[in-house]
Scaffold this motif. Structure first.
Motif: not given
Length: 458
Positions: A153-160, A324-325
Protein backbone atom coordinates in the motif's frame (compact mmCIF):
# COMPACT_ATOMS: atom_id res chain seq x y z
CA UNK A 1 -43.30 19.72 7.28
CA UNK A 2 -42.14 20.98 3.89
CA UNK A 3 -38.89 20.20 2.09
CA UNK A 4 -37.89 23.84 2.63
CA UNK A 5 -38.25 23.32 6.39
CA UNK A 6 -36.16 20.17 6.09
CA UNK A 7 -33.47 22.21 4.35
CA UNK A 8 -33.41 24.69 7.23
CA UNK A 9 -33.30 21.83 9.71
CA UNK A 10 -30.28 20.35 7.94
CA UNK A 11 -28.31 23.52 8.66
CA UNK A 12 -29.13 23.14 12.38
CA UNK A 13 -28.06 19.49 12.34
CA UNK A 14 -24.77 20.36 10.67
CA UNK A 15 -23.86 22.77 13.47
CA UNK A 16 -25.02 20.31 16.15
CA UNK A 17 -23.35 17.05 15.07
CA UNK A 18 -20.39 18.52 13.19
CA UNK A 19 -19.68 18.93 9.50
CA UNK A 20 -18.05 15.52 8.98
CA UNK A 21 -20.91 13.59 10.56
CA UNK A 22 -23.42 15.71 8.67
CA UNK A 23 -21.79 15.13 5.28
CA UNK A 24 -21.33 11.41 5.91
CA UNK A 25 -24.75 10.50 7.33
CA UNK A 26 -27.35 13.30 7.05
CA UNK A 27 -26.58 14.82 3.68
CA UNK A 28 -27.22 11.57 1.73
CA UNK A 29 -30.78 11.18 3.10
CA UNK A 30 -33.80 12.88 1.53
CA UNK A 31 -37.05 13.95 3.21
CA UNK A 32 -39.92 12.12 1.50
CA UNK A 33 -43.03 13.16 3.43
CA UNK A 34 -45.30 12.53 6.39
CA UNK A 35 -47.34 9.32 6.60
CA UNK A 36 -50.53 8.93 8.66
CA UNK A 37 -49.80 8.49 12.33
CA UNK A 38 -47.11 11.17 12.39
CA UNK A 39 -44.40 9.10 10.66
CA UNK A 40 -41.67 11.20 9.02
CA UNK A 41 -40.37 9.22 6.03
CA UNK A 42 -36.84 9.61 4.64
CA UNK A 43 -35.33 8.10 1.52
CA UNK A 44 -31.85 6.69 2.12
CA UNK A 45 -29.29 5.32 -0.38
CA UNK A 46 -28.83 2.08 1.61
CA UNK A 47 -30.24 0.25 4.61
CA UNK A 48 -26.85 0.69 6.26
CA UNK A 49 -27.10 4.49 6.25
CA UNK A 50 -30.71 4.38 7.44
CA UNK A 51 -29.81 2.07 10.32
CA UNK A 52 -26.82 4.16 11.33
CA UNK A 53 -28.77 7.43 11.30
CA UNK A 54 -31.62 5.84 13.26
CA UNK A 55 -29.32 4.43 15.92
CA UNK A 56 -26.97 7.38 16.31
CA UNK A 57 -28.96 10.49 15.39
CA UNK A 58 -32.56 9.26 15.58
CA UNK A 59 -33.48 10.88 18.90
CA UNK A 60 -31.91 14.20 17.95
CA UNK A 61 -33.55 14.16 14.52
CA UNK A 62 -36.98 13.30 15.98
CA UNK A 63 -36.71 16.08 18.58
CA UNK A 64 -35.79 18.64 15.91
CA UNK A 65 -38.65 17.51 13.66
CA UNK A 66 -41.17 17.52 16.51
CA UNK A 67 -40.20 21.10 17.37
CA UNK A 68 -41.21 22.13 13.84
CA UNK A 69 -44.24 19.84 13.51
CA UNK A 70 -45.79 18.62 16.74
CA UNK A 71 -47.66 15.81 14.93
CA UNK A 72 -44.47 13.90 14.10
CA UNK A 73 -44.07 10.88 16.40
CA UNK A 74 -41.81 8.44 14.60
CA UNK A 75 -39.12 8.16 11.93
CA UNK A 76 -39.05 5.78 9.00
CA UNK A 77 -36.12 5.18 6.66
CA UNK A 78 -36.71 3.51 3.31
CA UNK A 79 -34.29 2.71 0.52
CA UNK A 80 -35.12 4.99 -2.38
CA UNK A 81 -35.66 3.65 -5.87
CA UNK A 82 -32.30 3.81 -7.68
CA UNK A 83 -33.84 5.45 -10.74
CA UNK A 84 -35.52 8.27 -8.79
CA UNK A 85 -32.78 8.93 -6.24
CA UNK A 86 -30.57 11.97 -6.97
CA UNK A 87 -27.29 11.11 -8.64
CA UNK A 88 -24.39 10.55 -6.28
CA UNK A 89 -21.60 10.89 -8.81
CA UNK A 90 -19.10 13.69 -8.15
CA UNK A 91 -18.99 16.55 -10.56
CA UNK A 92 -16.15 16.41 -13.13
CA UNK A 93 -14.82 19.84 -12.13
CA UNK A 94 -15.88 20.60 -8.55
CA UNK A 95 -15.77 24.18 -7.38
CA UNK A 96 -14.31 25.26 -4.06
CA UNK A 97 -16.70 25.11 -1.16
CA UNK A 98 -19.40 23.03 -2.91
CA UNK A 99 -20.81 19.92 -1.27
CA UNK A 100 -19.26 16.63 -2.34
CA UNK A 101 -21.20 13.56 -3.18
CA UNK A 102 -21.15 10.22 -1.46
CA UNK A 103 -18.61 7.75 -2.75
CA UNK A 104 -19.97 4.32 -3.66
CA UNK A 105 -18.67 1.07 -5.05
CA UNK A 106 -21.00 -1.39 -6.75
CA UNK A 107 -20.65 -4.95 -5.60
CA UNK A 108 -21.35 -7.98 -7.70
CA UNK A 109 -24.35 -8.76 -5.51
CA UNK A 110 -26.04 -5.49 -6.54
CA UNK A 111 -25.76 -4.00 -3.03
CA UNK A 112 -24.13 -0.63 -2.50
CA UNK A 113 -21.22 0.05 -0.19
CA UNK A 114 -21.37 3.64 1.08
CA UNK A 115 -18.17 5.51 1.71
CA UNK A 116 -17.36 8.90 3.16
CA UNK A 117 -18.26 11.94 1.04
CA UNK A 118 -15.44 13.71 -0.76
CA UNK A 119 -14.74 17.36 -0.11
CA UNK A 120 -14.76 19.23 -3.42
CA UNK A 121 -12.10 21.63 -2.13
CA UNK A 122 -9.54 18.86 -1.66
CA UNK A 123 -8.01 18.40 -5.11
CA UNK A 124 -4.45 18.30 -6.35
CA UNK A 125 -4.89 21.76 -7.86
CA UNK A 126 -5.60 23.24 -4.41
CA UNK A 127 -2.80 21.33 -2.65
CA UNK A 128 0.19 23.57 -1.96
CA UNK A 129 3.44 21.65 -2.41
CA UNK A 130 6.55 22.40 -0.37
CA UNK A 131 9.59 20.56 0.87
CA UNK A 132 7.79 18.97 3.86
CA UNK A 133 5.16 17.27 1.67
CA UNK A 134 6.66 16.97 -1.82
CA UNK A 135 7.32 13.20 -1.57
CA UNK A 136 3.80 12.50 -0.31
CA UNK A 137 2.36 14.64 -3.11
CA UNK A 138 4.43 12.87 -5.78
CA UNK A 139 3.44 9.43 -4.49
CA UNK A 140 -0.23 10.40 -4.34
CA UNK A 141 -0.12 11.74 -7.91
CA UNK A 142 1.46 8.50 -9.08
CA UNK A 143 -1.29 6.40 -7.48
CA UNK A 144 -3.97 8.74 -8.85
CA UNK A 145 -2.93 7.84 -12.40
CA UNK A 146 -4.73 4.55 -11.84
CA UNK A 147 -2.10 2.27 -13.34
CA UNK A 148 0.12 -0.34 -11.73
CA UNK A 149 2.49 1.07 -9.12
CA UNK A 150 5.54 -0.50 -7.54
CA UNK A 151 4.35 0.24 -4.02
CA UNK A 152 1.22 -1.18 -2.42
CA UNK A 153 0.00 0.00 0.00
CA UNK A 154 0.74 3.71 0.03
CA UNK A 155 0.84 4.71 3.69
CA UNK A 156 0.62 8.44 4.47
CA UNK A 157 1.18 9.64 8.02
CA UNK A 158 1.63 12.92 9.85
CA UNK A 159 0.15 15.19 12.48
CA UNK A 160 -3.16 17.02 12.42
CA UNK A 161 -3.70 19.46 9.57
CA UNK A 162 -0.69 18.50 7.46
CA UNK A 163 -2.61 17.34 4.37
CA UNK A 164 -3.21 13.57 4.71
CA UNK A 165 -6.96 13.76 4.16
CA UNK A 166 -6.50 16.38 1.42
CA UNK A 167 -4.27 14.00 -0.54
CA UNK A 168 -6.63 11.07 0.03
CA UNK A 169 -9.56 13.06 -1.35
CA UNK A 170 -7.44 14.34 -4.25
CA UNK A 171 -6.53 10.77 -5.23
CA UNK A 172 -10.18 9.73 -5.11
CA UNK A 173 -11.29 12.73 -7.20
CA UNK A 174 -8.65 12.07 -9.88
CA UNK A 175 -9.45 8.37 -10.07
CA UNK A 176 -13.20 9.00 -10.31
CA UNK A 177 -12.72 11.63 -13.03
CA UNK A 178 -10.05 9.93 -15.13
CA UNK A 179 -10.68 6.24 -14.41
CA UNK A 180 -14.47 5.88 -14.07
CA UNK A 181 -14.10 2.18 -14.81
CA UNK A 182 -12.53 1.65 -11.36
CA UNK A 183 -14.54 1.09 -8.20
CA UNK A 184 -12.94 3.52 -5.75
CA UNK A 185 -13.94 3.42 -2.10
CA UNK A 186 -12.83 6.06 0.40
CA UNK A 187 -13.92 5.73 4.02
CA UNK A 188 -12.65 6.21 7.55
CA UNK A 189 -11.43 3.38 9.75
CA UNK A 190 -14.40 4.09 11.99
CA UNK A 191 -16.80 3.46 9.10
CA UNK A 192 -15.01 0.22 8.24
CA UNK A 193 -15.36 -0.89 11.86
CA UNK A 194 -19.03 0.05 12.04
CA UNK A 195 -19.80 -1.76 8.78
CA UNK A 196 -18.02 -4.85 10.14
CA UNK A 197 -19.90 -4.79 13.46
CA UNK A 198 -23.19 -4.30 11.61
CA UNK A 199 -22.45 -7.32 9.41
CA UNK A 200 -21.71 -9.41 12.49
CA UNK A 201 -24.93 -8.32 14.17
CA UNK A 202 -27.02 -9.07 11.08
CA UNK A 203 -25.10 -12.27 10.26
CA UNK A 204 -24.14 -10.98 6.83
CA UNK A 205 -20.39 -11.50 6.94
CA UNK A 206 -20.26 -13.07 3.49
CA UNK A 207 -21.96 -9.98 2.04
CA UNK A 208 -19.46 -7.79 3.90
CA UNK A 209 -16.50 -9.74 2.50
CA UNK A 210 -17.87 -9.68 -1.05
CA UNK A 211 -18.57 -5.96 -0.90
CA UNK A 212 -15.11 -4.96 0.27
CA UNK A 213 -13.35 -7.35 -2.06
CA UNK A 214 -15.21 -5.90 -5.05
CA UNK A 215 -13.38 -2.55 -4.98
CA UNK A 216 -10.42 -1.73 -7.19
CA UNK A 217 -8.98 0.98 -4.94
CA UNK A 218 -9.53 0.94 -1.18
CA UNK A 219 -8.71 4.10 0.77
CA UNK A 220 -8.90 4.01 4.58
CA UNK A 221 -8.36 7.22 6.55
CA UNK A 222 -7.14 7.36 10.19
CA UNK A 223 -6.34 3.64 10.41
CA UNK A 224 -4.96 4.11 13.94
CA UNK A 225 -8.54 3.91 15.23
CA UNK A 226 -8.75 0.15 14.63
CA UNK A 227 -5.76 -0.46 16.92
CA UNK A 228 -6.78 -2.51 19.94
CA UNK A 229 -10.00 -3.74 18.29
CA UNK A 230 -9.02 -7.34 17.65
CA UNK A 231 -11.93 -8.58 15.54
CA UNK A 232 -11.88 -5.50 13.30
CA UNK A 233 -8.12 -5.84 12.86
CA UNK A 234 -8.57 -9.49 11.91
CA UNK A 235 -11.08 -8.67 9.17
CA UNK A 236 -9.06 -5.68 7.98
CA UNK A 237 -6.01 -7.95 7.64
CA UNK A 238 -7.92 -10.48 5.52
CA UNK A 239 -9.46 -7.73 3.38
CA UNK A 240 -6.02 -6.20 2.93
CA UNK A 241 -4.49 -9.52 1.85
CA UNK A 242 -7.33 -10.36 -0.52
CA UNK A 243 -7.07 -7.02 -2.32
CA UNK A 244 -3.27 -7.11 -2.57
CA UNK A 245 -3.43 -10.67 -3.96
CA UNK A 246 -5.78 -9.33 -6.67
CA UNK A 247 -3.37 -6.46 -7.43
CA UNK A 248 -5.87 -3.90 -6.14
CA UNK A 249 -4.45 -0.62 -4.83
CA UNK A 250 -4.68 0.28 -1.14
CA UNK A 251 -4.04 3.75 0.31
CA UNK A 252 -3.90 4.20 4.08
CA UNK A 253 -3.47 7.25 6.30
CA UNK A 254 -2.72 7.58 10.01
CA UNK A 255 -1.46 10.14 12.48
CA UNK A 256 1.76 8.20 13.08
CA UNK A 257 4.03 5.62 11.46
CA UNK A 258 2.94 1.94 11.51
CA UNK A 259 5.55 0.96 14.10
CA UNK A 260 4.38 3.77 16.41
CA UNK A 261 0.68 2.77 16.46
CA UNK A 262 0.07 1.20 19.85
CA UNK A 263 -1.94 -2.06 20.06
CA UNK A 264 -1.70 -2.68 16.32
CA UNK A 265 -1.13 -6.35 15.50
CA UNK A 266 2.37 -7.12 14.27
CA UNK A 267 1.16 -8.82 11.08
CA UNK A 268 -0.88 -5.73 10.14
CA UNK A 269 2.02 -3.46 11.03
CA UNK A 270 4.28 -5.57 8.82
CA UNK A 271 1.79 -5.43 5.95
CA UNK A 272 1.44 -1.66 6.20
CA UNK A 273 5.22 -1.27 6.12
CA UNK A 274 5.56 -3.47 3.04
CA UNK A 275 4.68 -0.65 0.64
CA UNK A 276 5.71 2.99 0.58
CA UNK A 277 5.51 4.74 3.95
CA UNK A 278 5.60 8.54 3.56
CA UNK A 279 5.82 11.10 6.33
CA UNK A 280 4.16 14.47 5.86
CA UNK A 281 6.51 16.66 7.87
CA UNK A 282 5.32 19.70 9.81
CA UNK A 283 5.00 22.75 7.60
CA UNK A 284 7.84 25.20 7.28
CA UNK A 285 7.47 28.97 6.98
CA UNK A 286 7.60 29.00 3.17
CA UNK A 287 4.89 26.34 2.84
CA UNK A 288 2.59 28.11 5.32
CA UNK A 289 3.05 31.38 3.47
CA UNK A 290 2.26 29.67 0.16
CA UNK A 291 -0.94 28.22 1.63
CA UNK A 292 -2.03 31.64 2.87
CA UNK A 293 -1.28 33.28 -0.49
CA UNK A 294 -3.35 30.64 -2.26
CA UNK A 295 -6.28 31.15 0.12
CA UNK A 296 -6.11 34.93 -0.32
CA UNK A 297 -6.51 34.52 -4.10
CA UNK A 298 -9.81 32.72 -3.47
CA UNK A 299 -10.97 35.29 -0.92
CA UNK A 300 -10.27 38.10 -3.39
CA UNK A 301 -13.21 36.80 -5.43
CA UNK A 302 -15.47 36.90 -2.39
CA UNK A 303 -14.16 40.19 -0.95
CA UNK A 304 -12.90 42.10 -4.02
CA UNK A 305 -12.71 45.50 -2.34
CA UNK A 306 -11.11 44.41 0.93
CA UNK A 307 -7.65 45.87 1.50
CA UNK A 308 -4.90 43.65 2.95
CA UNK A 309 -1.84 45.43 4.34
CA UNK A 310 1.66 44.21 3.55
CA UNK A 311 3.22 41.88 6.08
CA UNK A 312 -0.02 40.35 7.39
CA UNK A 313 0.44 36.97 5.70
CA UNK A 314 4.09 36.81 6.75
CA UNK A 315 3.06 37.58 10.33
CA UNK A 316 0.46 34.78 10.38
CA UNK A 317 2.79 32.25 8.72
CA UNK A 318 5.38 32.96 11.40
CA UNK A 319 3.06 32.99 14.42
CA UNK A 320 0.72 30.06 13.64
CA UNK A 321 3.07 27.21 12.93
CA UNK A 322 1.64 23.93 14.23
CA UNK A 323 -1.61 23.34 12.35
CA UNK A 324 -2.63 24.30 8.83
CA UNK A 325 -6.32 24.05 9.70
CA UNK A 326 -5.89 26.62 12.45
CA UNK A 327 -3.92 28.80 10.03
CA UNK A 328 -6.62 28.63 7.35
CA UNK A 329 -9.36 29.15 9.93
CA UNK A 330 -7.60 32.25 11.23
CA UNK A 331 -7.44 33.73 7.73
CA UNK A 332 -11.12 32.95 7.13
CA UNK A 333 -12.11 34.65 10.37
CA UNK A 334 -9.91 37.64 9.58
CA UNK A 335 -11.46 38.26 6.16
CA UNK A 336 -15.00 37.76 7.46
CA UNK A 337 -14.45 40.10 10.41
CA UNK A 338 -12.86 42.83 8.31
CA UNK A 339 -15.72 42.60 5.81
CA UNK A 340 -18.37 42.85 8.52
CA UNK A 341 -16.83 45.88 10.21
CA UNK A 342 -15.93 47.48 6.88
CA UNK A 343 -12.26 48.03 7.68
CA UNK A 344 -9.03 47.13 5.89
CA UNK A 345 -6.99 44.26 7.28
CA UNK A 346 -4.25 45.99 9.24
CA UNK A 347 -1.81 44.58 11.75
CA UNK A 348 -3.81 46.10 14.61
CA UNK A 349 -7.08 44.57 13.38
CA UNK A 350 -5.34 41.20 12.87
CA UNK A 351 -4.00 41.12 16.42
CA UNK A 352 -7.39 42.13 17.87
CA UNK A 353 -9.42 39.70 15.76
CA UNK A 354 -7.09 36.72 16.28
CA UNK A 355 -6.00 37.41 19.86
CA UNK A 356 -7.14 34.00 21.14
CA UNK A 357 -5.55 32.09 18.24
CA UNK A 358 -2.27 33.95 18.61
CA UNK A 359 -2.22 33.33 22.38
CA UNK A 360 -2.80 29.61 21.86
CA UNK A 361 -0.04 29.40 19.27
CA UNK A 362 2.33 31.12 21.68
CA UNK A 363 2.28 28.20 24.11
CA UNK A 364 5.68 28.22 25.80
CA UNK A 365 7.57 24.95 26.02
CA UNK A 366 9.55 24.72 29.24
CA UNK A 367 12.92 23.09 29.84
CA UNK A 368 11.31 20.87 32.48
CA UNK A 369 8.73 19.66 29.96
CA UNK A 370 11.46 18.80 27.46
CA UNK A 371 13.48 16.94 30.08
CA UNK A 372 10.44 14.93 31.16
CA UNK A 373 9.50 13.98 27.59
CA UNK A 374 13.03 12.93 26.70
CA UNK A 375 13.37 10.83 29.87
CA UNK A 376 10.07 9.08 29.08
CA UNK A 377 11.08 8.50 25.46
CA UNK A 378 14.38 6.86 26.37
CA UNK A 379 12.91 5.13 29.42
CA UNK A 380 15.39 6.58 31.89
CA UNK A 381 14.89 8.41 35.16
CA UNK A 382 14.78 12.19 35.10
CA UNK A 383 17.44 12.27 37.81
CA UNK A 384 19.80 10.33 35.54
CA UNK A 385 19.09 12.63 32.61
CA UNK A 386 20.18 15.76 34.48
CA UNK A 387 22.61 14.00 36.81
CA UNK A 388 26.42 13.74 36.60
CA UNK A 389 26.69 10.24 35.06
CA UNK A 390 28.40 10.26 31.67
CA UNK A 391 27.61 6.75 30.46
CA UNK A 392 26.27 6.63 26.90
CA UNK A 393 22.78 5.51 27.96
CA UNK A 394 22.35 8.85 29.74
CA UNK A 395 24.72 11.13 27.83
CA UNK A 396 23.06 10.84 24.42
CA UNK A 397 19.50 11.50 25.68
CA UNK A 398 20.92 14.41 27.69
CA UNK A 399 22.40 15.91 24.51
CA UNK A 400 19.09 15.42 22.69
CA UNK A 401 17.31 17.25 25.51
CA UNK A 402 19.84 20.09 25.38
CA UNK A 403 19.39 20.34 21.60
CA UNK A 404 15.62 20.54 21.93
CA UNK A 405 15.92 23.16 24.67
CA UNK A 406 18.03 25.27 22.36
CA UNK A 407 15.60 24.84 19.44
CA UNK A 408 12.26 25.11 21.23
CA UNK A 409 12.88 27.64 23.99
CA UNK A 410 14.30 31.14 24.21
CA UNK A 411 16.54 30.21 27.14
CA UNK A 412 20.23 31.07 27.00
CA UNK A 413 22.94 28.42 26.94
CA UNK A 414 24.09 29.21 30.51
CA UNK A 415 20.52 28.88 31.80
CA UNK A 416 20.04 25.58 29.97
CA UNK A 417 23.29 24.37 31.49
CA UNK A 418 22.11 25.29 34.99
CA UNK A 419 18.91 23.26 34.48
CA UNK A 420 21.03 20.23 33.58
CA UNK A 421 22.76 19.84 36.91
CA UNK A 422 24.72 23.09 36.83
CA UNK A 423 26.70 22.30 33.69
CA UNK A 424 28.76 24.92 31.87
CA UNK A 425 27.37 26.57 28.74
CA UNK A 426 30.22 25.08 26.68
CA UNK A 427 28.90 21.60 27.56
CA UNK A 428 25.53 22.61 26.19
CA UNK A 429 27.14 23.98 23.03
CA UNK A 430 28.98 20.70 22.52
CA UNK A 431 25.80 18.67 23.04
CA UNK A 432 23.80 20.78 20.59
CA UNK A 433 26.52 20.60 17.96
CA UNK A 434 26.85 16.84 18.40
CA UNK A 435 23.14 16.21 17.84
CA UNK A 436 23.17 18.50 14.78
CA UNK A 437 25.91 16.31 13.33
CA UNK A 438 24.24 13.02 14.26
CA UNK A 439 20.92 14.03 12.72
CA UNK A 440 22.55 13.89 9.27
CA UNK A 441 24.42 10.66 9.97
CA UNK A 442 22.16 8.57 12.22
CA UNK A 443 18.56 8.06 11.07
CA UNK A 444 17.53 6.80 14.52
CA UNK A 445 18.67 10.03 16.20
CA UNK A 446 16.93 12.07 13.49
CA UNK A 447 13.69 10.13 14.03
CA UNK A 448 13.94 10.48 17.82
CA UNK A 449 14.43 14.23 17.62
CA UNK A 450 11.57 14.67 15.14
CA UNK A 451 9.20 12.52 17.21
CA UNK A 452 10.02 14.38 20.41
CA UNK A 453 9.66 17.76 18.73
CA UNK A 454 6.22 16.83 17.45
CA UNK A 455 5.12 15.57 20.85
CA UNK A 456 6.27 18.76 22.52
CA UNK A 457 4.66 21.06 19.95
CA UNK A 458 1.36 19.17 19.87
Amino acid sequence: MTKEQWGALQDQLSSTIGENNYKTWIQPIEFHGIEPGGIAVFNVPTNFIGTYVSQNFGELLLAKLASMDCEIRRLKFQVANVDTRPSQQPRPAPTAGSAASTQTANATSGDVLPGAPLDARFTFDSFIVGKPNELAHAAAKRVAEGGQVTFNPLFLYGGVGLGKTHLMHAIAWDLRNHRPDLNVLYLSAEQFMYRFVQALRERRMMDFKELFRSVDVLMVDDVQFIAGKDSTQEEFFHTFNALVDQNKQIIISADRAPDEIKDLENRIRSRLQSGLVVDLHPTDYELRLGILQSKVQNYRLQYPSLQLDDGILEFLAHRISTNVRVLEGALTRLFAFASLVGQPITMELTQDCLADVLRASDRKISIEEIQRKVAEHYNIRLSDLIGPKRVRNFARPRQVAMYLCKQLTARSLPEIGRRFGGRDHTTVMHGVKRIEELRTQDSQIADDVELLRRALEA
